[in-house]
Design an enzyme around this catalytic site. Sequence first.
Site, PDB file in Angstrom:
ATOM      1  N   SER A   1       0.810  -1.212   0.000  1.00 40.74           N
ATOM      2  CA  SER A   1       0.000   0.000   0.000  1.00 40.74           C
ATOM      3  C   SER A   1       0.846   1.265   0.000  1.00 40.74           C
ATOM      4  O   SER A   1       1.994   1.276   0.455  1.00 40.74           O
ATOM      5  CB  SER A   1      -0.920   0.014   1.216  1.00 40.74           C
ATOM      6  OG  SER A   1      -1.915  -0.967   1.104  1.00 40.74           O
ATOM      7  N   GLN A   2       0.242   2.324  -0.505  1.00 38.44           N
ATOM      8  CA  GLN A   2       0.838   3.653  -0.443  1.00 38.44           C
ATOM      9  C   GLN A   2       1.075   4.022   1.028  1.00 38.44           C
ATOM     10  O   GLN A   2       0.205   3.804   1.873  1.00 38.44           O
ATOM     11  CB  GLN A   2      -0.163   4.627  -1.073  1.00 38.44           C
ATOM     12  CG  GLN A   2       0.270   6.055  -1.123  1.00 38.44           C
ATOM     13  CD  GLN A   2      -0.822   6.939  -1.729  1.00 38.44           C
ATOM     14  OE1 GLN A   2      -1.873   6.457  -2.149  1.00 38.44           O
ATOM     15  NE2 GLN A   2      -0.561   8.232  -1.772  1.00 38.44           N
TER      16      GLN A   2
END
Length: 218
Positions: A67-68
Amino acid sequence: MRKFEDTYRHKGMRRKLVEVVRQKGIQDEKVLEAINNIPRHFFLDSAFDEVAYEDRAFPILEEQTISQPYTVAYQSQLLEVKPFMKVLEIGTGSAYQASVLAELQVQVYTIERQKKLFDYNKTFQYLRKYPNIKFFYGDGFEGLPTFGPFDRVIITAAAPEIPPKLIQQMKVGGMMVIPEGIGDVQVMKRITKLENGELKIEVFDQFSFVPMLVGKND
């Protein structure tokens, strides 16, 4: 075998990443410190070494993503954890989110449905730093009833609905952070389990996650 090194350069890029995440609205200093402490490049193929500290998602095994960092920080901030809480994570993935939670000194119980990812994380040397992470191979919709109840639940995939079995495994007063919705965009929600059995649902920003799927994938 890949050699893991965390250089001054990596640490400098990490500090810049933390400032980017801070400027986007993350205010929890302990969450920001956790992101600053974790060498994100360890979680990616060495080909991504130069860009590991950009604030975006990257592909990992089994068509999943890491994930970011902003998204990881956002969910972590919403969870409002305190040391020694029991946290159930649905979707181990790269184990980056689990590591951030472990840095916050909670007990992490994390479930992964992709066998290859689960097996990879068992051999990932860096994760041995965190004895407070327990890894499980299983179906996230089922949770871990024998290890509950949990103070917090975090879902790191797009859930088509709020999973009822996971609500059952939460303590009264416990919280779940969940990106809910089908399609390309989900709404981040925080659900608090009230004493009367009802749920308080708070609605936050929109995000995009890979879908949460039923069952295991050998």
